[in-house]
Design a protein around this motif. Structure first.
Motif, mmCIF file in Angstrom:
data_model
loop_
_atom_site.group_PDB
_atom_site.id
_atom_site.type_symbol
_atom_site.label_atom_id
_atom_site.label_comp_id
_atom_site.label_asym_id
_atom_site.label_seq_id
_atom_site.Cartn_x
_atom_site.Cartn_y
_atom_site.Cartn_z
ATOM 1 N N LEU A 96 0.894 -1.151 0.000
ATOM 2 C CA LEU A 96 0.000 0.000 0.000
ATOM 3 C C LEU A 96 0.939 1.209 0.000
ATOM 4 N N GLU A 97 1.238 1.697 -1.203
ATOM 5 C CA GLU A 97 2.350 2.629 -1.397
ATOM 6 C C GLU A 97 2.167 3.977 -0.679
ATOM 7 N N ASP A 98 0.901 4.331 -0.356
ATOM 8 C CA ASP A 98 0.703 5.619 0.304
ATOM 9 C C ASP A 98 0.981 5.566 1.791
ATOM 10 N N MET A 99 1.149 4.356 2.316
ATOM 11 C CA MET A 99 1.487 4.220 3.737
ATOM 12 C C MET A 99 2.970 4.471 3.911
ATOM 13 N N SER A 100 3.369 4.822 5.124
ATOM 14 C CA SER A 100 4.801 4.842 5.409
ATOM 15 C C SER A 100 5.175 3.411 5.818
ATOM 16 N N GLY A 101 6.475 3.119 5.786
ATOM 17 C CA GLY A 101 6.939 1.779 6.149
ATOM 18 C C GLY A 101 6.497 1.393 7.545
ATOM 19 N N ASP A 102 6.629 2.345 8.511
ATOM 20 C CA ASP A 102 6.247 1.954 9.883
ATOM 21 C C ASP A 102 4.737 1.813 10.052
ATOM 22 N N GLU A 103 3.966 2.612 9.276
ATOM 23 C CA GLU A 103 2.491 2.427 9.306
ATOM 24 C C GLU A 103 2.140 1.024 8.793
ATOM 25 N N PHE A 104 2.844 0.618 7.732
ATOM 26 C CA PHE A 104 2.567 -0.695 7.150
ATOM 27 C C PHE A 104 2.889 -1.809 8.144
ATOM 28 N N LEU A 105 4.043 -1.688 8.823
ATOM 29 C CA LEU A 105 4.428 -2.726 9.799
ATOM 30 C C LEU A 105 3.418 -2.771 10.958
ATOM 31 N N ARG A 106 2.955 -1.588 11.391
ATOM 32 C CA ARG A 106 1.951 -1.528 12.468
ATOM 33 C C ARG A 106 0.654 -2.198 12.009
ATOM 34 N N PHE A 107 0.261 -1.876 10.775
ATOM 35 C CA PHE A 107 -0.957 -2.454 10.181
ATOM 36 C C PHE A 107 -0.863 -3.990 10.130
ATOM 37 N N MET A 108 0.285 -4.502 9.686
ATOM 38 C CA MET A 108 0.465 -5.959 9.595
ATOM 39 C C MET A 108 0.462 -6.578 10.995
ATOM 40 N N GLY A 109 1.115 -5.898 11.934
ATOM 41 C CA GLY A 109 1.166 -6.379 13.323
ATOM 42 C C GLY A 109 -0.237 -6.463 13.916
ATOM 43 N N GLU A 110 -1.053 -5.400 13.665
ATOM 44 C CA GLU A 110 -2.425 -5.394 14.203
ATOM 45 C C GLU A 110 -3.247 -6.517 13.589
ATOM 46 N N MET A 111 -3.068 -6.732 12.276
ATOM 47 C CA MET A 111 -3.812 -7.808 11.603
ATOM 48 C C MET A 111 -3.481 -9.166 12.209
ATOM 49 N N ARG A 112 -2.206 -9.322 12.551
ATOM 50 C CA ARG A 112 -1.784 -10.621 13.081
ATOM 51 C C ARG A 112 -1.832 -10.675 14.603
ATOM 52 N N GLY A 113 -2.105 -9.521 15.235
ATOM 53 C CA GLY A 113 -2.133 -9.469 16.703
ATOM 54 C C GLY A 113 -0.737 -9.545 17.303
ATOM 55 N N THR A 114 0.279 -9.019 16.587
ATOM 56 C CA THR A 114 1.650 -9.089 17.111
ATOM 57 C C THR A 114 2.335 -7.719 17.094
ATOM 58 N N LYS A 115 1.563 -6.650 17.281
ATOM 59 C CA LYS A 115 2.137 -5.312 17.066
ATOM 60 C C LYS A 115 3.331 -5.003 17.991
ATOM 61 N N GLY A 116 4.221 -4.163 17.440
ATOM 62 C CA GLY A 116 5.376 -3.656 18.186
ATOM 63 C C GLY A 116 6.274 -4.710 18.793
ATOM 64 N N ASN A 117 6.477 -5.823 18.112
ATOM 65 C CA ASN A 117 7.261 -6.865 18.768
ATOM 66 C C ASN A 117 8.770 -6.662 18.653
ATOM 67 N N LYS A 118 9.487 -7.400 19.525
ATOM 68 C CA LYS A 118 10.942 -7.276 19.625
ATOM 69 C C LYS A 118 11.618 -7.757 18.337
ATOM 70 N N ARG A 119 11.086 -8.833 17.787
ATOM 71 C CA ARG A 119 11.670 -9.429 16.580
ATOM 72 C C ARG A 119 11.672 -8.420 15.417
ATOM 73 N N GLN A 120 10.570 -7.647 15.329
ATOM 74 C CA GLN A 120 10.475 -6.650 14.263
ATOM 75 C C GLN A 120 11.627 -5.641 14.361
ATOM 76 N N LYS A 121 11.878 -5.164 15.599
ATOM 77 C CA LYS A 121 12.942 -4.182 15.833
ATOM 78 C C LYS A 121 14.306 -4.778 15.458
ATOM 79 N N GLN A 122 14.483 -6.022 15.906
ATOM 80 C CA GLN A 122 15.738 -6.733 15.611
ATOM 81 C C GLN A 122 15.978 -6.826 14.106
ATOM 82 N N LEU A 123 14.922 -7.201 13.373
ATOM 83 C CA LEU A 123 15.041 -7.391 11.926
ATOM 84 C C LEU A 123 15.328 -6.063 11.221
ATOM 85 N N LEU A 124 14.672 -4.995 11.679
ATOM 86 C CA LEU A 124 14.907 -3.683 11.063
ATOM 87 C C LEU A 124 16.367 -3.292 11.241
ATOM 88 N N GLU A 125 16.917 -3.575 12.434
ATOM 89 C CA GLU A 125 18.330 -3.256 12.682
ATOM 90 C C GLU A 125 19.243 -4.122 11.831
#
Ligand code: ATP
Length: 295
Positions: A86-115
């Motif tokens: 969804l190109e009009d979203m920002s990357g972090d909005e998209f990750l938040r959206f995916m996290g909410e859909m899966r019920g895993t928002k703001g997880n540690k693994r996501q931060k690790q992977l981004l780094e």
């Protein structure tokens, strides 16, 4: 486990995949190889439940990919071959959206992977480079720690450093017991990280083997210069070798297994000017299945 049984899926043009049978067990990374248009993405579409088989079936973790696609999605990480966000979203909005859909928002693994992949997800996806979009797809596929990973050319667009990092992550995921199917055109990465390979051509599986067995079956090539090239080639063919004359005094011979002794004894009857060994690479083996004459 991923299990595909007699899977046939045909497009109106008659192209597609035909009677595919394979399994990917836990802790195994299966490389899925084949020339353009061979049927890799079509197989993946069936596994994700995007397309329904004409015949046969496929399942992931015992769940049928057609009937239970929604349940499967929860335990699945997927990197599509052609990424559309969804190109009009920002990357972090998209990750938040995916996290909410899966019920895993703001997880540690996501931060690790981004780094790990050095991705700053701020800013509109529309303005991301191809590599950044690929990294976002990788983070999205892995951030919920799924049991099964289905990856369609996952390193496409990544620079060599990031390609290697991705392969390191795959080795870790495998060690955790994940089940991974990865399509790729890069033989080097297949050799580095895959346990097994599946080669598909014109919609049919033409080879299924573990990488170690393929390596063990590597044939040796010899380049021989001999003033009586044609005579030597004839004698080698009589002795059962694959020998071809590439110049009037130079021939190429392929040797499998323990036949080197017989090759040397045949050559010893002639005046040999040069004798060079060329080890066949895994890439050469794969290429046998790619070309027109491939089986
Ligand atoms: N939506 C479609 N409609 C009709 N034919 C299709 C469709 N998608 C793929 N095909 C055809 O099915 C065959 C298999 O295509 P597929 O995309 O699965 O190949 P692939 O192995 O993933 O190729 P590549 O390495 O180029 O990505 C090709 O001949 C292709 O033209």
């Amino acid at each position: 486990m991923i299990e595909v049984k007699g899977l046939t899926l045909t497009y109106p043009s008659g192209k597609g995949v035909f009677d595919l049978d394979f399994k990917v067990e836990e802790g195994i990374l299966m490389g899925y190889l084949g020339p353009n248009g061979a049927g890799k993405t079509t197989t993946i579409r069936a596994l994700l439940g995007f397309m329904h088989p004409d015949m046969g079936s496929c399942s992931i973790g015992g769940l049928d990919c057609t009937k239970e696609a929604t349940a499967i999605q929860k335990t699945l990480g997927y990197i599509p071959g052609e990424i559309t966000f969804l190109e009009d979203m920002s990357g972090d909005e998209f990750l938040r959206f995916m996290g909410e859909m899966r019920g895993t928002k703001g997880n540690k693994r996501q931060k690790q992977l981004l780094e790990m992949f050095e991705l700053d997800p701020k800013g509109k996806i529309r303005k991301f480079s191809k590599g950044m979009k690929q990294k976002l797809a990788i983070v999205t596929a892995l951030m919920h720690d799924p049991e099964v990973l289905i990856l369609d050319e996952p390193t496409s667009g990544l620079d060599p450093l990031m390609q290697n990092r991705f392969l390191e992550v795959m080795a870790e995921e495998k060690a955790k017991g994940k089940t991974i199917l990865m399509s790729s055109h890069i033989f080097e990465e297949v050799e580095k990280v895959c346990d097994n390979v599946l080669i598909i051509k014109d919609g049919k599986i033409v080879k299924q083997a573990d990488v170690q067995t393929l390596k063990d079956s590597q044939r040796k090539g010899f380049s021989i210069r001999c003033s009586e090239g044609a005579e030597l080639a004839g004698q080698l063919k009589l002795a059962g070798f694959e020998a071809s004359l590439v110049d009037k005094d130079r021939l190429e011979v392929i040797v499998t297994g323990e036949n080197v002794d017989s090759l040397i004894k045949t050559c010893a009857r002639f005046k040999v000017l040069a004798f060079d060994v060329r080890n066949q690479s895994l890439e050469d083996i794969f290429m046998q299945y790619y070309g027109k004459e491939g089986r």
